[in-house]
Enzyme design. Structure first.
Site, PDB file in Angstrom:
ATOM      1  N   LYS A  93     -81.223  29.801  34.105  1.00 42.39           N
ATOM      2  CA  LYS A  93     -80.600  28.762  34.926  1.00 42.39           C
ATOM      3  C   LYS A  93     -79.121  29.038  35.176  1.00 42.39           C
ATOM      4  CE  LYS A  93     -84.224  26.018  35.238  1.00 42.39           C
ATOM      5  NZ  LYS A  93     -84.854  25.697  36.525  1.00 42.39           N
ATOM      6  N   GLU A 115     -78.967  17.790  38.636  1.00 40.10           N
ATOM      7  CA  GLU A 115     -80.068  17.097  37.973  1.00 40.10           C
ATOM      8  C   GLU A 115     -80.541  17.975  36.830  1.00 40.10           C
ATOM      9  OE1 GLU A 115     -80.542  19.175  40.370  1.00 40.10           O
ATOM     10  OE2 GLU A 115     -82.244  20.340  39.622  1.00 40.10           O
ATOM     11  N   SER A 382     -87.979  33.606  30.617  1.00 32.28           N
ATOM     12  CA  SER A 382     -86.881  32.968  31.352  1.00 32.28           C
ATOM     13  C   SER A 382     -85.907  32.243  30.432  1.00 32.28           C
ATOM     14  CB  SER A 382     -87.440  32.007  32.389  1.00 32.28           C
ATOM     15  OG  SER A 382     -88.323  31.082  31.768  1.00 32.28           O
TER      16      SER A 382
HETATM   17  C1  LIG Z   1     -86.487  28.366  30.370  1.00 32.78           C
HETATM   18  C2  LIG Z   1     -86.973  27.806  31.663  1.00 32.78           C
HETATM   19  N1  LIG Z   1     -87.874  28.514  32.367  1.00 32.78           N
HETATM   20  C3  LIG Z   1     -88.359  28.056  33.533  1.00 32.78           C
HETATM   21  C4  LIG Z   1     -87.981  26.826  34.038  1.00 32.78           C
HETATM   22  C5  LIG Z   1     -88.613  26.368  35.298  1.00 32.78           C
HETATM   23  O1  LIG Z   1     -87.818  26.469  36.414  1.00 32.78           O
HETATM   24  P1  LIG Z   1     -88.024  27.603  37.478  1.00 32.78           P
HETATM   25  O2  LIG Z   1     -89.455  27.565  37.899  1.00 32.78           O
HETATM   26  O3  LIG Z   1     -87.102  27.182  38.561  1.00 32.78           O
HETATM   27  O4  LIG Z   1     -87.661  28.892  36.899  1.00 32.78           O
HETATM   28  C6  LIG Z   1     -87.035  26.060  33.340  1.00 32.78           C
HETATM   29  C7  LIG Z   1     -86.582  24.761  33.872  1.00 32.78           C
HETATM   30  O5  LIG Z   1     -85.938  23.970  33.251  1.00 32.78           O
HETATM   31  C8  LIG Z   1     -86.525  26.563  32.120  1.00 32.78           C
HETATM   32  O6  LIG Z   1     -85.637  25.866  31.414  1.00 32.78           O
END
Ligand SMILES: Cc1ncc(COP(=O)(O)O)c(C=O)c1O
Lengths: 420, 275
Positions: A93, A115, A382
């Site tokens: 993020k 948000e 992620s």
């Molecule tokens: C670690 C992590 N991965 C994935 C996401 C999902 O978001 P996005 O699909 O935009 O990557 C989030 C959202 O809060 C997150 O904190």
């Protein structure tokens, strides 16, 4: 009015999805953002500054780990993990938050709003605002505040104001609504940093751009090791980590790109947050056209996932288009399967996936099992799982965790006065 | 004196099923009987991004009390049947893109036409990405009412003019509904500009007193009043709650209160003292 078909794809559209469906009060701020983005290409200073912050502050490049033990245990394809969760503040993020915060400064804005659901985007935004000296307000649903207290604490530690959202389902989507309302009145000095690759144009393409650093790094890290990927896997909430991770390969036929949505506790209404594979329907919500989870009367459905970050009824328009066109495949992982993946990678690799990322992790395990040893599977972790301690510990070891919390609570002397 | 004065034109906003279905029927009745020139009937939506807190809360309550789009149309049908006024009060339907799109834009507009609805307002389907709303309006004979906000860029205002709609809905503030709006020079110039080519300008957002209505209607076709009615109904609910201990004392019918408010806002009923 002209129909889109006569004029070819309009800017801001991905196939039939995307667009800018906003009330007129939000038109001005979005056009201002268009103009600022238009200047970025030639703004070498911007990219230099962003590059330096990525290196010094985020800790880029994040590593690409060969998950050797997992590969052996699964007995199939070679599995690699992009350790994006090692980025400062714990998730991808921050890539987007920093890009947009710098852009906001370029635009002369002194205040940032955002948000947040799980709190990861709010945390990243609050952190970068502390670093850049910007005033920061984070909208967060009351329900999410209750289940993500540690991140609320962190955001406040960074000096952000966390505003509880009490409307609607009091979760992520309602926090988006509230941030949009704030922005409608405040855009003269305020920029709204949306946390995923969704919302009205130009947000999806802008977020994609700032997140594409994940994919570019992965591509060169694979290249350095002489590897060709066969499958890339990422979890999909709004889709920002997935679109950034897949970015270099979107225009090619290979590798396979697999997005993993939240299967929750089943496919019943309100039990999951999976929009692809026929579960979602075309809709226009929060300024963009995409696939959404709607009830029979067109109202937005409530969703469920063990991971707050995937607990959202819509998917970013570009991924919806890529999914419809068949370039990106979609799978689901349930709450249980995500928890299973957290345990698996902790045991085998000494790496703790965020619950969101663990949805991708589970699918990567399945793929690695079935593909052959000469094939390469790369999963994007992620986020890291520290933030989920209060959820994973409760799910995996409820007894001892409960005792710990009771002891902790007992050890805190009750404040003499009322807190507020 | 009451009978001889002509009411100032307002478009009164209301939400079917708020506070509940039977009482929302009484609200509509009171608005019509009280002299509202138009009714704006908002179909509530789960994600009303441009509503202020009052209307947002009212919409959420209406959904909880069972609002569906079909029930919304039934509400309108029964309003039309029961409207005893010599000229039927024209009704406008306001809904968010999410709801209208989910029901099919053409189908939605067609249904509005069948029921004799005067206009359809979808604030987040602007003219340059309206998904065929304007065309559907022309096809079925329903006015599509574009929404434009104070501070909109000249090219946005031009877009609205070019559409040559019968009505234009003007938001007199830069933010969202609910808070107080001063009708100053900027707003006056905005309303005059919008009306300069003959469109009927319905102007509002934050208009809640007769004084504001007077100021707006000097420069626009009608003043839109929304949150003020919601707040009045909320106050009534609050009183009902407080009176729970002694329910016999409390009249749950909102008719009297709402009618008095319309009459005050339209200047039909002069109050003691200034507005
Ligand atoms: C670690 C992590 N991965 C994935 C996401 C999902 O978001 P996005 O699909 O935009 O990557 C989030 C959202 O809060 C997150 O904190």
């Amino acid at each position: 009015m002209k129909s889109k078909n006569e004029t070819g794809p309009l800017p801001g559209y991905f196939g039939e999805f995307g667009g800018r469906y906003v009330a007129e009060v939000l038109r001005g701020p979005l056009e201002e953002l268009d103009a600022a983005l238009g200047l970025l290409d030639r703004d070498m200073e911007f990219w230099k500054l962003l590059g330096r912050i990525r290196e010094e502050y985020i800790g880029r490049p994040t590593p690409l780990l060969f998950a050797e033990n997992s590969t052996r245990a699964l007995g199939g394809a070679r599995l690699f993990i992009k350790l994006e969760g090692l980025a400062n503040t714990g998730a991808h993020k921050v890539n987007n938050a920093i890009g947009q915060a710098l852009l906001a400064q370029r635009m002369g804005k002194s205040r940032i709003i955002a948000e947040t659901g799980a709190g990861q985007h709010g945390l990243a935004t609050a952190a970068i605002c502390a670093k850049l000296g910007l005033e920061c307000t984070i909208y967060m649903g009351e329900v999410d505040i209750a289940r993500q207290r540690p991140n609320v604490f962190m955001m406040e530690l960074f000096g952000a104001r966390v505003v509880p959202v009490t409307s609607g389902s009091r979760t992520l989507k309602d926090a988006v609504n509230e941030a949009l309302r704030d922005w409608a009145a405040s855009s003269a000095d305020t920029h709204y940093i949306i946390g995923s690759a969704l919302g009205p144009s130009p947000y999806p393409e802008m977020v994609h751009r700032f997140q594409s650093v994940v994919g570019k790094e992965t591509e060169s890290q694979l290249h350095d090791r002489g590897l060709e990927p066969h499958v890339l896997v990422a979890c999909v909430g709004g889709g920002s980590n997935a679109i950034g991770f897949f970015s270099p390969w979107l225009e090619r036929d290979v590798p396979r790109l697999v997005g993993v949505e939240a299967g929750g506790r089943g496919v019943g209404r309100g039990d999951h947050a999976a929009r692809m594979n026929g579960l979602g329907v075309p809709g226009i919500v929060q300024g963009y056209k995409s696939l959404f989870l709607l009830d029979g009367d067109g109202q937005v459905q409530e969703t469920h996932s063990v991971s707050a970050g995937l607990d959202y009824p819509g998917i970013g328009p570009q991924l919806a288009a890529l999914g419809t066109a068949g370039r990106v495949e979609f799978a689901r992982a349930t709450d249980r399967q995500a928890l299973e993946a957290v345990s698996f990678f902790a045991r085998h690799e000494g790496v703790v996936f965020a619950l969101e990322s663990a949805h991708g992790g589970y699918q990567a395990m399945e793929l690695a099992r079935t593909l052959s040893p000469d094939q390469v599977v790369v999963v994007n972790m992620s986020g890291r799982g520290d933030k989920d301690l209060f959820i994973t510990a409760r799910e995996l070891t409820p007894g001892p965790w409960r005792r710990f919390l009771l002891d902790e609570a007992a050890a805190i002397p009750a404040p003499a006065e009322a807190e507020e | 004196m009451k009978a001889t004065r002509k009411p100032m034109p307002i478009m009164a906003h209301m939400i079917p099923f708020f506070p509940d279905l039977p009482r929302s029927h009484r609200v509509a009745r009171a608005l019509i009987d009280g002299g509202a020139r138009y009714l704006e009937i908002q179909f509530p939506y789960s994600d009303p991004t441009a509503d202020g807190p009052d209307i947002q809360g009212a919409g959420a309550q209406a959904l909880a009390r069972g609002f569906t789009v079909r029930a919304g149309w039934d509400f309108i049908a029964s309003l039309r049947e029961g409207d005893g006024s010599p000229e039927q009060t024209p009704l406008f339907v306001m809904g968010y893109a999410g709801l209208v799109f989910a029901h099919g834009i053409d189908r939605f507009v067609a249904r509005a036409a069948e029921l004799g609805v005067e206009g359809v307002i979808v604030p987040d389907l602007p003219l340059d990405s309206d998904e065929g709303l304007l065309e559907a309006g022309a096809r079925h004979g329903v006015n599509i009412v574009p929404v434009i906000a104070l501070g909109a860029a000249p090219h946005r205002v031009a877009l609205v003019h070019e559409a040559r709609t019968r009505y234009i809905y003007a938001s007199l503030r830069r933010g969202i509904t609910g808070s107080h709006t001063d009708i100053g020079e900027e707003n006056i110039a905005f309303m005059e500009e919008l009306g300069s080519r003959g469109a009927r300008v319905l102007a509002g957002f934050g208009v809640a007193t007769a004084e504001q209505v007077r100021a707006v209607t000097g420069h626009a076709h009608a003043a839109v009043v929304g949150s003020a009615f919601v707040r009045a109904l909320r106050a009534l609910e609050q009183e009902a709650d407080n009176a729970k201990a002694d329910p016999a004392d409390h009249d749950p019918d909102p008719y009297g209160r709402v009618r008095a408010l319309v009459e005050r806002l339209t200047g039909l009923e002069a109050r003691n003292g200034p507005d």
